[in-house]
Design a protein around this motif. Structure first.
Motif, short mmCIF file in Angstrom:
data_model
loop_
_atom_site.label_atom_id
_atom_site.label_comp_id
_atom_site.label_asym_id
_atom_site.label_seq_id
_atom_site.Cartn_x
_atom_site.Cartn_y
_atom_site.Cartn_z
N PRO C 197 0.85 -1.19 0.00
CA PRO C 197 0.00 0.00 0.00
C PRO C 197 0.89 1.25 0.00
N HIS C 198 0.43 2.29 -0.67
CA HIS C 198 1.20 3.54 -0.71
C HIS C 198 1.61 3.92 0.71
N ALA C 199 2.85 4.25 0.90
CA ALA C 199 3.32 4.53 2.25
C ALA C 199 4.42 5.58 2.21
N THR C 200 4.52 6.32 3.29
CA THR C 200 5.51 7.41 3.39
C THR C 200 6.03 7.53 4.81
N THR C 201 7.32 7.76 4.91
CA THR C 201 7.92 8.23 6.16
C THR C 201 8.47 9.62 5.85
N ALA C 202 8.08 10.63 6.64
CA ALA C 202 8.53 11.99 6.36
C ALA C 202 9.16 12.59 7.62
N LYS C 203 10.25 13.30 7.41
CA LYS C 203 10.96 13.89 8.56
C LYS C 203 11.31 15.35 8.27
N VAL C 231 7.37 24.34 1.63
CA VAL C 231 8.83 24.21 1.78
C VAL C 231 9.46 24.29 0.38
N ASP C 232 10.58 25.01 0.26
CA ASP C 232 11.22 25.12 -1.05
C ASP C 232 11.59 23.74 -1.59
N ALA C 233 11.39 23.56 -2.87
CA ALA C 233 11.66 22.24 -3.47
C ALA C 233 13.11 21.82 -3.26
N THR C 264 4.48 15.86 9.78
CA THR C 264 5.79 16.05 10.42
C THR C 264 6.08 17.54 10.63
N ILE C 265 5.61 18.37 9.72
CA ILE C 265 5.80 19.81 9.91
C ILE C 265 4.96 20.30 11.09
N ALA C 266 3.76 19.74 11.20
CA ALA C 266 2.87 20.18 12.28
C ALA C 266 3.35 19.71 13.65
N THR C 267 3.94 18.53 13.71
CA THR C 267 4.27 17.95 15.03
C THR C 267 5.76 18.01 15.36
#
Lengths: 323, 171, 741
Positions: C197-203, C231-233, C264-267
């Motif tokens: 399944p589509h999945a992401t880890t973001a930091k 966020v700038d590319a 991740t930006i929010a928390t």
């Protein structure tokens, strides 16, 4: 999944006093809990109870512990030899992994695969009494053609229970008050009627401890399952049949059906029609017509009526020739 | 709550939410990410583990129910440097593509051969009274609980047949 | 930058010389040991051991309407919940491939179970339950869910093909045709249903956003995420080294990626989101259902005189993408007068997007069935009928074909399969309860070469490392790039490493449209040539004639190890391929043929595949093992499309009813016998410097029709409404078959 209190029972008595939803294989309960279709507040783990043996009863029958897994049951030499239809039904169900986990008791309590039961934002009288039935008029390919009500057209998905029904199995339970009771499987399940959320006769806190098979039914055993892929799919229609011949006449017959109704379907009238008769095509057609006399399609599942008819005729033909 | 799990021969003490599946305990809490989550409902087989030698869907069981059980994950079969014969056979026969269902296929195959070894019949066994032999049809039926959307099925069957001691699946 | 533009046909290359002897061979996968041991990391599996949070999506419980309010009070009160994100930044679904960004919800519901909010919590179990506690109120509106109703019909965009291509006057020609074939086919919606399944880890570290996500096409990802996050590319890095299947569904950025980044930006904590299987079915993308009218005019002698293929397909508001069912009809069969057209019927259902072989996978179910019907009507063998109608140039544009070996494939397949032994009339071959039949179909898949680049670094010890922003979705990209570099540079395979799936690497075509191997592979070819020139110049040799083998440069009587040439210094070069005039001057496609034998049960209408052979010609095969595996994949998707796959949309309320893998049936092991794939020795010098063409989607093209044609041959039931589930067969099975049972 809602938070719950987890406890583990080491005896049937302890399980009873702990109170809560029993979990054994968990293959259906956890599936439903993840979606919050089942929302128990207390879970009692009964997997350590001494209910995982298959014992011979004095009269030639077998007492199957409620925790015996589907695989172990299917592979048991006595079941394979004397109750082949049960092995066959078990092996036609689910996958190797699921059969290794799913218990005999739990399998009897499997809940329907109706897509609207599984979609919590849709009305479903089984999930939420009084909310309505979205399957009526919706996508009801897998739904019931016999015994349905205007409140629910769901089917029972078990294969095992169909064979158990043909074998006249008896459910042995221990009730919350400690008393034991026996419920013949033919009386165990309920039709949906006005209360599709009540699927069987078990009372609150009542635990299935054994399933008893009477002495073996001699004859030709067959379990025929028709489904949408070659394996790992629920039955559209299934037929469990045991037929014993005496010369050119049918001496005994036992028939049960899956995929047709809210419960594994058994109709003694059909068996009576067969006994004492010489097998022939017309007889099989009459039996099939009797089975389906009150059948009602819902649109998408209309095909189940001819499918059940043809499958039964084919099974009877095989069973009477093989016996 | 506290639970100790014995995985691949090692004990792991955990403090987890009782709702945690055995699969998530391994993936989220123990860094054992070899077992995959493909459906979380016992519909795909990607999470297959061996519990006391038998294959199960680790997504459909609670971790807290498995104290004192011997659990084997794909990491316990072999490592990239020292592959289990079944893993090596998958590499040789190209029994995978994207690799996501692969650990489940490998573990399931090992468990499945154990079941055949114990004489367990299957849906396609002709005479279940007498027993069973390894064949392409038996492997296909018994492995049907492991979906592969890349559809490496023919090569998976070859890989398992070879690992089971057969050279090539008879056509 | 070393660049090759495909303006001219390629001559002999080092790949043809085969000095190292590794190209084309069935080398085991470069990353194979990691995959079988469970140590190849997929997106969700990064940051193991770090303090991370988990996200869970709140889905809409209606299909169309306005979101009046989102009340997260109860969810936020659950201990462990960090935040609940709702509002306009939530995305409807995945992005369309190469779109500037995914579509945000903007206070609206566009389809049933569309994301409305996302809960971020310290534990997965907490997030999952809290998502159930978010209360959303809606103003529901009437939706459009049925393609047949044609409530809103509009023009498609010009991607993935020019939707309307006509020539001459079809209507007049058809009216005059000796034989007029006119039938309508329908195909249901489908789900790609990749196993991961589509999945992401973001930091988010306060300055940079690092994202591990399951994504086929990295080049556009940082820009898309920049639009969603602000966020700038250039401060966003996206990694996708391992992808658990994509099939087009991960060409767009998944909703998990957008929401994990917002989370991740929010928390301030790394956030992991793996879509549930139910989310995948209802919040990524799907293949649109189609209604296809096929009209073909034919002479009594069997010559096709005119050809029309008109398709209705669906998509949701704001989406111009369409299932281009007519994509092969433009060039596959002759006819002076032609129509290939497409309409979008707008529905309020999950957006439709790219899915394995967009167009061919659905269109050839129709056209290859039509050809079978016409051949039968004419009393012609379907093989002969195709042989009689082999065009010499692209019938739409009169452009020459770069190479076209359709008839070779058909003839080779017929011979190998024993086609001449097929039952001559339906119902004539029976084994017990089973009727046996054979069917065949053509395969074609349009070929594309895309801009792509790669770096090769040779370290002082002579090892080469290929780096490109390319991805490997299971197709074998790691391995074929290793093989190309090894063959070009004269290195044993184990002296070449490949690193993929990093947005900082040389930008690449990504994996889609069967262009990956050709495009990324050509960039490695170009980089290799540049590296060879550099090596040659350092030993004063002629790059053209320099022989490279086993890590040595051989020039005249000199044989010099690369390490001696490099003298302790690493070399890095970058190569780039660009499509050129060849794409306009020739028409490029891969071709093939399928032959299938089925058994249809006279009692139940169940179909079983007994044999399935695909013969393909797709230019140079870079790795016969992985190419064959790709073809197995196409064949088996064809089995699914022919027999079982059907994404059911409730016409009353827009719900995708069978939104999991229990009820959406993809083929299982038991559905699939051992299959046969034969790849013809082939070169297409116009397609790329590799002389190869796309193969990943060739085998799915037409295969389902070979199966349904076989069903007809077995039992006399024509399937035009896919899939051929047993109820449809049963309804038309003559009763006398049962009597004979």
């Amino acid at each position: 999944m809602r938070p719950f209190e987890y406890s583990r029972a080491s005896s049937v008595g302890e399980a009873r006093t702990l109170g809560g939803r029993f979990i054994a294989g968990g293959t259906n309960l956890l599936d439903l809990m993840k979606l919050e279709i089942e929302t128990p507040e207390k879970i009692v783990d009964i997997t350590r109870l001494p209910l995982n043996e298959i014992k011979e009863t004095g009269d030639g029958g077998l007492k199957i512990g409620a925790l015996v897994t589907n695989s172990v049951l299917a592979a048991d030499e006595r079941i394979r030899r004397d109750h082949e239809v049960l092995s066959r039904a078990l092996l036609a169900g689910a996958s190797g992994q699921l059969r290794n986990k799913a218990s005999t008791g739990g399998n009897l309590l499997q809940r329907t695969r109706c897509g609207y039961f599984y979609e919590t934002s849709q009305p479903c009288n089984k999930r939420e009494p009084g909310s309505g039935c979205a399957a009526i008029g919706g996508f009801n390919r897998i739904h019931a053609i016999l015994g349905a009500s205007t409140n629910c057209i769901a089917t029972h998905p078990s294969d095992m229970a169909v064979a158990m029904m043909a074998l006249d199995a008896v459910v042995e339970t221990e009730q919350a008050d400690g008393h034991n009771r026996e419920i013949p499987l033919r009386d165990f399940y309920r039709l949906p009627g006005d209360t599709p959320h009540i699927e069987n006769e078990l009372k609150d806190g009542e635990l299935i401890v054994n399933i008893r098979l009477p002495k073996p039914k001699a004859g030709y055993h067959v379990y025929r399952k028709v489904r949408d892929r070659a394996s790992y799919a629920f039955a559209l229609v299934s037929v469990a049949a045991i037929v014993k011949m005496d010369g050119s006449e049918i001496a005994e017959a036992s028939l049960a059906f899956g995929g047709l109704a809210h419960k594994p379907w058994r109709d003694p009238k059909l068996e009576a029609m067969l006994v004492g008769q010489t097998p022939k095509r017309k007889l099989f057609e009459d039996v099939a017509d009797a089975l389906l006399a009150d059948a009602q399609g819902q649109g998408e599942n209309d095909f189940k009526i001819p499918l059940a008819r043809r499958t039964l005729i084919s099974v009877l033909s095989e069973a009477t020739q093989g016996a | 709550m506290n639970v100790t799990l014995s995985i691949n021969g090692r004990d792991h003490a955990l403090d987890i939410d009782p709702r945690t599946s055995l699969l998530d305990a391994c993936r989220d809490h123990l860094g054992l990410t070899g077992s995959k989550k493909g459906c979380d409902h016992g519909q795909c087989g990607a999470c297959t583990m061996l519990v006391n030698g038998r294959r199960i869907n680790a997504c459909l069981t609670l971790a807290v129910m498995h104290e004192n059980d011997a659990i084997t994950t794909v990491e316990g079969l072999g490592t990239a440097e020292n592959l289990h014969p079944m893993q090596a056979s998958f590499v040789e026969h190209d029994g995978y593509q994207c690799g996501y269902c692969t650990p489940g296929q490998v573990v399931s195959a090992v468990g499945m051969l154990g079941e055949i070894g114990d004489g367990w019949p299957s849906h396609v066994t002709k005479d279940i009274k007498t027993g069973t032999e390894i064949s392409g049809d038996e492997i296909r039926e018994r492995m049907s609980g492991n979906l592969c959307r890349c559809s490496a099925y023919p090569n998976i069957v070859d890989a398992i047949s070879a690992a089971a001691g057969k050279t090539k699946e008879p056509a | 930058m070393n660049k090759h533009v495909m303006d001219e046909a390629i001559g002999e290359t080092r790949l043809d010389r085969g000095t190292q002897g590794v190209i084309g061979k069935g080398a085991p996968r470069y990353e194979g040991k990691l995959k079988v041991s469970g140590t190849a990391p997929y997106a969700y599996e990064y940051l193991a051991g770090e303090d991370v949070a988990y996200g869970f999506i709140v889905p809409a419980s209606i299909a169309k309407g306005t979101i009046r309010s989102v009340d997260a009070t109860k969810a936020e009160a659950v201990p462990g919940v960090l935040t609940v994100i709702s509002g306009d930044r939530i995305v409807r679904a995945a992005s369309q491939p190469m779109a500037p960004a995914a579509q945000t919800i903007d206070g609206e519901v566009f389809h049933y179970n569309q994301p409305v909010a996302v809960v971020i919590a310290d534990r997965f179990e907490t997030a999952r339950h809290a998502a159930k506690l978010v209360k959303v109120d809606y103003d529901a509106k009437e939706g459009r869910f049925d393609i047949a109703a044609r409530t809103t019909v509009r023009e498609p965009a010009s991607m993935p093909m020019e939707p309307n291509q006509t020539r001459g006057d079809f209507e007049s020609a058809f009216a005059k045709a000796e034989i007029q074939y006119d039938q309508t086919f329908t195909t249901p919606s489908y789900q790609a249903a990749a196993m991961e399944p589509h999945a992401t880890t973001a930091k988010w570290d306060g300055e940079r956003l690092t994202v591990w996500t399951s994504h086929q096409l990295l080049e556009t990802a940082p820009g898309q995420l920049s639009k969603h996050t602000g966020v700038d590319a250039d401060k966003i890095t996206v990694h996708s080294p391992y992808i658990g299947g994509g099939f087009g569904s991960k060409l767009g950025l998944g909703p998990d990626a957008v929401m994990a980044c917002l989370g991740t930006i929010a928390t301030g904590k790394p956030v992991k989101i793996a879509l549930t299987r139910q989310n995948v079915f209802q919040a990524t993308s799907r293949r649109g259902e189609t209604v296809q009218r096929v009209r073909i005019g034919v002479t009594k002698a069997g010559k096709i005189t005119c050809f029309a293929h008109e398709t209705d397909t669906t998509n949701s508001p704001g989406n111009g993408f369409f299932e281009p069912s007519g994509i092969s009809s433009v060039f596959l069969y002759p006819g002076e007068d032609r129509i290939v057209s497409h309409n979008i019927v707008e529905t309020d259902v999950l957006m439709a997007s790219a899915c394995r072989a967009p167009g061919e996978a659905t269109g050839m179910l129709a056209t290859e069935g039509a050809l079978d019907e016409i051949a039968e009507q004419l009393g012609l063998d379907p093989v002969e009928f195709r042989r009689m109608n082999e065009p010499e140039v692209n019938p739409q544009t009169d452009t020459p074909f770069s190479s076209r070996r359709l008839i070779d494939c058909i003839e080779e397949g017929a011979r190998r399969f024993g086609w001449s032994d097929r039952p001559k009339t339906p119902g004539s071959r029976r084994e017990g309860e089973w009727l046996i039949g054979m069917g065949m179909a053509s395969a074609s898949r349009k070929n594309d070469l895309m801009e792509s680049s790669a770096e090769i670094e040779m370290s002082p010890d002579g090892r080469a490392t290929v780096r490109t922003g390319m991805t490997d979705i299971g197709t074998g990209t790691y391995t074929i790039l290793q093989q190309i570099a090894a063959e070009m540079l004269g290195l044993p395979l184990d002296m070449v490493d490949v690193e993929l799936g990093d947005s900082r690497f040389a930008p690449s075509s990504g994996s889609g449209g069967s262009w990956g191997a050709n495009s990324a592979g050509s960039s490695v070819y170009v980089a290799s040539l540049a590296l060879i020139r550099e090596l040659a110049s350092r030993i004063d040799a002629d790059a053209e004639t320099l022989t490279l083998k086993d890590g040595h440069a051989i020039s005249g009587n000199r044989q010099i190890p690369f390490a001696d040439i490099l003298k302790g210094e690493a070399i890095s070069v970058t190569g780039k391929i660009e499509p050129g005039k060849q794409a306009e001057e020739t028409h490029q496609a891969s071709y093939g043929a399928h032959f299938c034998e089925v058994a249809v049960n006279v009692v139940t209408g169940e179909t079983r595949i007994r044999r399935l052979l695909t013969v393909g010609a797709a230019g140079r095969i870079l790795n016969e093992k992985t190419a064959t595996s790709q073809c197995y994949g196409g064949q088996i998707w064809g089995i699914g499309y022919a027999l079982e796959e059907d994404l059911v949309i409730d016409k009353r309320n827009g719900l995708i009813v069978n939104h999991d893998l229990a009820e959406y049936h993809v083929p299982v092991h038991a559905d699939v016998p051992q299959l046969d794939v034969v790849l013809l020795e082939d070169r297409d010098p116009h397609a790329s410097p590799l002389a190869g063409k796309g193969i990943g989607e060739l085998a799915i093209a037409g295969v389902g029709a070979a199966i349904t044609n076989a069903i007809y041959n077995a039992c006399g039931v024509r399937i035009r409404d896919y899939p051929a589930t047993l109820d449809k067969i049963l309804a038309e099975l003559p009763d006398d078959y049962l009597t004979a049972a």
